[in-house]
Design a protein around this motif. Sequence first.
Motif, PDB file in Angstrom:
ATOM      1  N   ASP A 257      45.050  37.135  11.144  1.00 43.87           N
ATOM      2  CA  ASP A 257      44.436  38.316  11.366  1.00 43.87           C
ATOM      3  C   ASP A 257      43.758  38.931  10.020  1.00 43.87           C
ATOM      4  O   ASP A 257      44.263  38.749   8.883  1.00 43.87           O
ATOM      5  N   VAL A 258      42.403  39.238  10.283  1.00 38.89           N
ATOM      6  CA  VAL A 258      41.538  39.677   9.217  1.00 38.89           C
ATOM      7  C   VAL A 258      40.894  41.081   9.590  1.00 38.89           C
ATOM      8  O   VAL A 258      40.676  41.348  10.719  1.00 38.89           O
ATOM      9  N   HIS A 259      41.293  42.012   8.640  1.00 35.79           N
ATOM     10  CA  HIS A 259      40.855  43.492   8.678  1.00 35.79           C
ATOM     11  C   HIS A 259      39.284  43.365   7.959  1.00 35.79           C
ATOM     12  O   HIS A 259      39.380  43.900   6.467  1.00 35.79           O
ATOM     13  N   MET A 260      38.300  43.005   8.625  1.00 37.22           N
ATOM     14  CA  MET A 260      36.998  43.339   7.841  1.00 37.22           C
ATOM     15  C   MET A 260      36.666  44.762   7.370  1.00 37.22           C
ATOM     16  O   MET A 260      36.873  45.895   7.820  1.00 37.22           O
ATOM     17  N   ASN A 302      42.616  41.188   0.601  1.00 38.62           N
ATOM     18  CA  ASN A 302      43.864  40.469   0.633  1.00 38.62           C
ATOM     19  C   ASN A 302      43.677  39.042   0.939  1.00 38.62           C
ATOM     20  O   ASN A 302      44.339  37.951   0.494  1.00 38.62           O
ATOM     21  N   ARG A 303      42.974  38.791   2.259  1.00 36.91           N
ATOM     22  CA  ARG A 303      42.773  37.535   2.867  1.00 36.91           C
ATOM     23  C   ARG A 303      41.756  36.523   1.708  1.00 36.91           C
ATOM     24  O   ARG A 303      41.821  35.369   1.786  1.00 36.91           O
ATOM     25  N   ARG A 382      35.761  31.870   7.752  1.00 30.84           N
ATOM     26  CA  ARG A 382      34.953  31.944   8.722  1.00 30.84           C
ATOM     27  C   ARG A 382      35.261  33.196   9.689  1.00 30.84           C
ATOM     28  O   ARG A 382      34.213  33.768  10.296  1.00 30.84           O
ATOM     29  N   GLU A 383      36.567  33.623   9.830  1.00 28.95           N
ATOM     30  CA  GLU A 383      36.750  35.081  10.225  1.00 28.95           C
ATOM     31  C   GLU A 383      36.025  35.899   9.389  1.00 28.95           C
ATOM     32  O   GLU A 383      35.969  37.234  10.052  1.00 28.95           O
TER      33      GLU A 383
END
Length: 406
Positions: A257-260, A302-303, A382-383
């Motif tokens: 889960d990535v929050h751009m 965070n990611r 990549r996400e």
Amino acid sequence: MKAFNRIFAAVILTVTALFVAANILLAKEGPGGRPYRVEISRLVRQIEEYGHASLSDCEYVVNIERYGENFYSAESDYAIREINGELYRFDYRAHSDSGRTGLAAPINIILGVMAAVIISGMLYVKHTVLAPFVRLADVPCELSKGNLTVPLKETKNRFFGHFIWGVNMLRESIEQQKKRELDLQREKKMLLLSLSHDIKTPLSAIKLYAKALSKGLYQSSEKQLEIAENINAKADEIESYVSQIVTSSREDFLSFDVHMGEFYLSELVLKTERYYTEKLSLIGTDFSVSRYVNCLLKGDLNRGVEVIQNVMENAVKYGDGKNISLDFSEEDGCILITVRNSGCTLADTDLPHIFESFWRGQNAENISGSGLGLYISRRLMREMHGEIFAQIQDGAMYVTAVFTKA
């Protein structure tokens, strides 16, 4: 809380001791011993010169009496002096009202106010800070037991606002992870049941074809070739089902889960530097961060930190422990963050596989790990519309994460 109660008791005893000591010192006689004698001598000189003396400036002498009928009937302490052939009695008190005894009241008031402030402050800290924190101390234990349903309530003073918010986020994250894990387990079982059912059909066909061939039902070479091609097609079908099972078992358990959004490069660097400066100093590894120009990057902070931490952990595990550096460069609207560690032990033939899941090189035989760190890093990059790659140069390992500038 018991330790605080002991400190509180010690403070009360100290304040009480200060009260007692201050009042004892104030009750003692001054260092001069007999200051009234100084005043009597001064008054004697005045009478000798002027025939009279004034008591307006006296603190100890309260009366002057010439020799007469009541000369020896004084109720207070007195001293007798002969002046110009005549006797004078000087009545005095041993202590001045404006001396130390006069300071007792204000000093006691000051000490009382200080004691009240200190005790009130400690009671305030106890009831508004320590007591809520003691209640929060049980939260990690409850989370470990799986008690995830009740959120923490914020106190009115909001001393623990960020902490409580973070614990609630952790609780929700664990709860979601638990739910997701259960969902994945259910989905996997359903997938396995479905695939096992689907595999039965081509497998039965293969068995029938094999049985027919073994009994010689197909005599012509054309028919045998057709049957062989059918068997091969069914085998390919089974292989695709097996591939789905393998893919599901390797990747479905991971969350990406990535929050751009946007974040500053300095935020990512400071979080990394703050953690690894101390950690690497403890193990004797030199850690350096090169100069960089702060800018805005696209992605999830965070990611992004997770990616750099995964790479840093690999550098710590598989380097020679001498030095690790964090370097920066810019190319085509992207910021390249490179983690370099000295003493690369990875073989050149292993380099193309380091981003595969569950893959571990020959240099990881005696080192604990899962083989997922760099795989997760590539998926996350990549996400976030970035990339990550690695290279070996001059015996050092270089792993570079590419972030897009906002």
